[in-house]
Design a protein around this motif. Structure first.
Motif, short mmCIF file in Angstrom:
data_model
loop_
_atom_site.label_atom_id
_atom_site.label_comp_id
_atom_site.label_asym_id
_atom_site.label_seq_id
_atom_site.Cartn_x
_atom_site.Cartn_y
_atom_site.Cartn_z
N TYR A 19 0.86 -1.19 0.00
CA TYR A 19 0.00 0.00 0.00
C TYR A 19 0.89 1.24 0.00
O TYR A 19 1.85 1.30 0.77
N THR A 26 3.67 0.50 2.80
CA THR A 26 3.47 -0.60 3.74
C THR A 26 3.39 -1.89 2.95
O THR A 26 2.53 -2.03 2.07
N ALA A 28 2.00 -5.09 2.87
CA ALA A 28 0.96 -5.82 3.59
C ALA A 28 1.07 -7.32 3.33
O ALA A 28 0.72 -8.13 4.19
N SER A 48 -3.20 -9.12 14.36
CA SER A 48 -3.76 -7.95 13.70
C SER A 48 -2.69 -7.27 12.85
O SER A 48 -1.56 -7.10 13.30
N GLY A 49 -3.05 -6.93 11.61
CA GLY A 49 -2.12 -6.25 10.73
C GLY A 49 -1.18 -7.19 9.98
O GLY A 49 -0.30 -6.73 9.25
N SER A 50 -1.38 -8.50 10.12
CA SER A 50 -0.44 -9.46 9.50
C SER A 50 -0.72 -9.68 8.02
O SER A 50 0.11 -10.26 7.32
N GLY A 51 -1.89 -9.26 7.51
CA GLY A 51 -2.16 -9.38 6.08
C GLY A 51 -3.31 -10.31 5.72
O GLY A 51 -3.51 -10.61 4.54
N SER A 53 -6.71 -9.88 5.79
CA SER A 53 -7.72 -9.27 4.92
C SER A 53 -7.14 -8.99 3.54
O SER A 53 -7.82 -9.17 2.52
N THR A 54 -5.89 -8.57 3.51
CA THR A 54 -5.24 -8.28 2.23
C THR A 54 -5.23 -9.53 1.35
O THR A 54 -5.60 -9.47 0.17
N SER A 217 3.48 -10.77 9.58
CA SER A 217 4.12 -9.66 8.87
C SER A 217 4.05 -9.87 7.35
O SER A 217 5.03 -9.66 6.64
#
Ligand SMILES: Nc1ncnc2c1ncn2[C@@H]1O[C@H](COP(=O)(O)OP(=O)(O)OP(=O)(O)O)[C@@H](O)[C@H]1O
Ligand SMILES: [Mg+2]
Length: 232
Positions: A19, A26, A28, A48-51, A53-54, A217
Motif C-alpha cells: 500500500y 506498507t 501488507a 492484527s495487521g499481519s495481512g 484481509s489483504t 508480517s
C-alpha cells in the motif's frame, strides 16, 4: 494424487501487495504462492495487521496484487467472480442501510440475474438457516452488530458459491454464536461442495478447520504446505 489446474479454485503466484509508495509504503503481503482446491477448509490465522484481509481480498478479486498474479482456473475470469461463485463475508459492516435484511440478502442474487421471487425465497431460506428469519423486514440500523454479521453470512451463502471467503466472521460474536456461525459455514460449504477460507484470531474457530495457514508480517506459512500441490 496430483492436483490439476482445473481443480484449483484460486491460485496466487508470487502475489504481493504494497500500500502506498516511497517512504510511506506498507508491505501488507510478501510474495505469496498458495492455492485453494475444491472442498478445502482453511483457517487463516495471524495477528492484527499481519495481512489476512489483504490476502482474502486478493483471492476474492476485490483487489489487485502489486506484484505477481492471482487467477481462478476452476472458476473463470475475474469478471465472472461476483456476484456468483465467490462469496465474501467482510470483516466490517457491509449491509446496505436503506435495504431491509431480506433485501440485503437477496440483492447479490438479483444482481447475478435471478428474478425477484426466487431471490427472495433463497434469501428467506438462508436467513432461516442462521435463525434470523424474524429479522427479515428490519433495517440494518435496527439490528445488533453481531446479528448484522450473521446476516452477512446468510447473504454469502444464499448464492451457493463454490468458494467462500470469510474474513473474521465471528469477530463480533460471543463464543456460542461464533460456534453457530462456524457450524453454518461448514454445513453450507459441505452442502454446496464449496471450499471455505476463514480468517480468524480465535483458536477455537481455527481448530474446527483441518488446514491452518499462518501469516506473520505479510509472510504466509502453512502447517501443511501445498506449494508443490499443483501440476507443473
Ligand atoms: N488501505 C490500506 N492502506 C494502507 N495500509 C493498509 C491498508 N489496508 C491495510 N493496510 C496495512 O496492511 C497491513 C495488513 O493489513 P490487513 O488488513 O491485511 O491485516 P489483518 O491481518 O487483516 O488485520 P486484522 O486482524 O486487524 O483485521 C497492515 O499493516 C495495515 O495497516
Ligand atoms: Mg483483517
Amino acid at each position: 494424487m496430483t492436483t490439476t489446474s482445473v481443480d484449483v479454485l484460486v491460485l496466487c503466484e508470487g502475489a504481493a501487495r504494497t500500500y502506498g509508495d516511497g517512504s510511506t509504503a506498507t508491505v501488507a503481503l510478501q510474495p505469496t504462492d498458495c492455492l485453494i482446491a475444491p472442498r478445502d477448509r482453511v483457517a487463516l490465522i495471524g495477528p492484527s495487521g499481519s495481512g489476512k484481509s489483504t490476502l482474502l481480498h486478493l483471492m476474492a478479486g476485490l483487489d489487485d496484487p502489486t506484484v505477481g498474479t492471482v487467477s481462478w482456473p476452476g472458476i473463470g475470469q475475474r469478471d465472472s467472480l461476483r456476484p456468483g461463485p465467490v462469496a465474501v463475508i467482510f470483516q466490517g459492516p457491509s449491509l446496505l442501510a436503506p435495504l431491509t435484511v431480506e433485501e440485503n440478502v437477496a440483492l447479490p442474487l438479483i444482481l447475478g440475474g435471478s428474478a425477484d421471487r426466487p431471490a427472495h425465497s433463497a434469501a428467506r431460506e438462508a436467513l432461516a438457516r442462521l435463525e434470523l428469519a424474524e429479522l427479515a423486514d428490519k433495517l440494518p440500523e435496527e439490528i445488533s452488530g453481531g446479528q448484522a454479521q450473521r446476516v452477512a453470512v446468510a447473504r454469502a451463502l444464499a448464492g451457493e458459491p463454490s468458494l467462500i471467503l470469510a474474513d473474521e466472521p465471528t469477530g463480533q460474536l460471543d463464543r456460542a454464536n461464533g460456534a453457530i456461525v462456524v457450524d453454518v459455514l461448514l454445513a453450507a460449504a459441505a452442502h454446496a461442495g464449496a471450499a471455505l477460507v476463514v480468517s480468524t484470531h480465535d483458536p477455537t474457530v481455527a481448530e474446527r478447520l483441518p488446514d491452518v495457514w499462518e501469516i506473520h508480517s505479510g509472510r504466509l506459512t502453512t502447517t501443511r504446505p501445498k506449494e508443490a500441490a499443483w501440476s507443473r
